[in-house]
Design a protein around this motif. Structure first.
Motif: not given
Lengths: 283, 281
Positions: A222, A233, A236-237, A240, A245, A247, A250-251, A254, B105, B107-108, B111
């Motif tokens: 980060l 990781p 992923i942001f 957002v 978001i 979603w 995002l999913m 992830a 993970t 972070v995942a 979320m």
């Protein structure tokens, strides 16, 4: 339990039967609690954003790969996947090269004080190292490059590897090396030809765990990664934003981060468990 | 000689930064890493320790988070490990289920829970609706956010405690248990008077390992609530606070003081726990 003592088993078959059923129900509940959220994650990644908001489509929906197509094509995800793989593998390999001989020396010559310094690395909050690193590396204009990311991930990997390998070497008999030395090998030769080949299992354990920890690491990347070296990781942001978001995306993102590491974990179960509990029972 | 490269590496990456953090904590360094800074003695420490708005609440949250998560994880972990202790059919499946949260993970995971705990469309509130309980704000509530993140930590890390306890249980010898059985002790008595005392060193190791990581929790807090632990700092622990001071506000001097205090707290906790462990042995 019952097989070992038939007399007792005969005396309370009812209690044993109740326990067996209770145990089955309890374990089923545990498995459900652990797996259901992950199933939820994957299911949501296969829904459209409209379906995610629709309570009637909680369990029954038409799966779509739209989110994955979005993630992989529009957001440069292949670059982030490559970055994560590159940083995790490089830091794991370098840490093994440095850590295995160190662990060997600490185990054989019982250098407990230097072992303590390495283990300190587990205790120190990562941020207290990040500030000075950031100072130095940004003055060297290295922030945003791969070098600094790999170095910082090695900081997590190296103590882990030393810790696991030390308990591995501790449990290996000294006699093998001693007899090799009697047969005319130098101490380094004995290490290379006898000890190292025998510790492949331990190195696999240490390597897999360090890869997983590096893959999952978030805080260092980060701060220290740039737009070109972003790892999964952090990426992923991107889904957002301040107002809303995405979603589904995002999913899917992830899931993309989590699935490779889970597949590795499934195939290397034994190693992971032995690594995570290394030294835990000896105290 | 074998250890030299690793030691140099560790020295450069750990000891040097630690010394620098101590130095920074005594200066007013802020803004840019290239900006000149002045030595100001212990002023940062005074400021931090008298800060009842951000620092002390963050310290309180850190303690609350760690103690609650740890207590639940150790009890649950012990129970699950006992259930898994003796061989049974389908063991493999349970082991897979235990491993997956551990390697997922963080972070995942954060979320994922963020969607499940979403107040409007999350599955958690849907489930409450089925049994007639009104919807809860979960992560968005000022008082419910921290317990919700604790729940996430419990989900992800109880498996770790299970693995450690299971390793401890399988290394126990059967004899004391058998002897107690012969003397007519029931299952509860055998657990509390035979197994548990023998397991105490393992329990302490589990507490030690988990408390180190729980104190430093960052990923799920940042993933679920973002910078500063949410708009009311409702999940701001010492780790999140120090991160914000360093990289959102660039207050390097002040954040270094926070980190030094945090560091001493962690060392203190470790010291107490390892002493306790020796006492039990």
């Amino acid at each position: 339990m019952t097989r070992r003592n038939p007399a007792l088993a005969k005396r309370k078959p009812f209690g044993v039967r109740i326990y067996k059923n209770f145990r089955f129900a309890a374990l089923a509940l545990v498995v459900l609690c652990l797996l259901a959220p992950l199933a939820w994650l994957v299911a949501s990644s296969l829904k459209t954003n409209v379906d995610i908001y629709d309570a009637s489509k909680t369990f029954f929906f038409v799966p779509t790969l739209e989110n994955y197509a979005n993630v992989l094509t529009r957001n440069n995800y292949f670059v982030f996947i490559f970055n994560s793989f590159w940083v995790a593998s490089a830091s794991t390999v370098l840490s093994l090269i440095l850590g295995v001989p160190a662990a060997y020396a600490m185990s054989r010559f019982t250098m407990h004080r230097s072992a303590l310094v390495v283990l300190m690395a587990r205790v120190i909050p990562g941020i207290s190292l990040l500030v000075p690193w950031y100072y130095v590396f940004s003055n060297m204009k290295m922030v945003g490059g791969f070098g600094v990311l790999i170095l910082s991930h090695m900081f997590v990997a190296l103590p882990l590897i030393v810790y696991i390998m030390m308990s591995y070497f501790d449990s290996m008999p000294l006699e093998l090396e001693e007899s090799a030395q009697v047969d005319g090998l130098t101490p380094i030769g004995a290490f290379q030809r006898i000890t190292l080949p025998l510790s492949v299992g331990g190195m696999a354990t240490a390597g897999i765990l360090s890869f997983i920890f590096s893959w999952n690491n978030f805080m260092f990347a980060l701060v220290l990664s740039g737009s070109k070296t972003k790892t999964l990781p952090v990426a992923i942001f991107d889904f957002v934003s301040y107002a809303s978001i995405d979603w589904g995306g995002l999913m899917a993102a992830a899931t993309v981060v989590t699935i490779p590491i889970m597949i590795i974990a499934l195939f290397t179960q034994k190693y992971i468990v032995s690594g995570m509990t290394a030294g835990a029972t000896k105290g | 000689m074998f250890a030299a490269p690793a030691m140099i590496f560790v020295g450069l990456l750990i000891i040097f930064p630690l010394v620098w953090t101590i130095y920074l904590s005594l200066t007013d360094s802020h803004g840019s890493v290239r900006a000149p800074s002045q030595f100001i003695g212990f002023a940062n420490y005074m400021e931090v320790l008298s800060d009842t708005e951000r620092f002390w609440p963050a310290a309180g949250r850190t303690a609350y988070f760690t103690i609650t998560a740890l207590a639940v994880e150790v009890v649950l972990g012990m129970i699950i490990a006992l259930l898994l202790w003796r061989p049974f059919r389908g063991e493999k499946w349970v082991r897979v289920a235990i491993l997956l949260p551990l390697v997922a993970t963080p972070v995942a995971v954060g979320m994922m829970w963020r969607l499940i705990f979403d107040p409007n469309m999350g599955f958690a509130n849907q489930m409450l609706g089925w049994i007639g309980i009104p919807a809860q704000p979960w992560l968005s509530g000022q008082s419910t956010a921290l317990p919700t993140t604790i729940f996430m930590d419990i989900w992800q890390w109880t498996p770790m405690v299970v693995l450690i306890m299971l390793a401890g249980l399988t290394s126990l010898s059967d004899e004391p248990d058998e002897a107690a059985r012969m003397d007519g002790a029931n299952a509860w008595q055998r657990f509390f008077f035979v197994t548990l005392p023998l397991m105490m060193p393992t329990v302490i190791v589990a507490i030690l390992l988990r408390s180190i990581d729980a104190l430093k929790t960052f990923d799920i807090l940042y993933a679920t609530k973002g910078k500063g632990g949410g708009s009311f700092h409702e999940v701001e622990t010492l780790n999140i606070y120090a991160y914000g001071l360093s990289f959102d506000y660039n207050e390097y001097g002040l954040s270094s003081a926070v980190l030094m205090i945090f560091f001493f707290i962690i060392i203190g906790v470790m010291w107490i726990l390892t002493r306790r462990k020796k006492g039990i042995k």
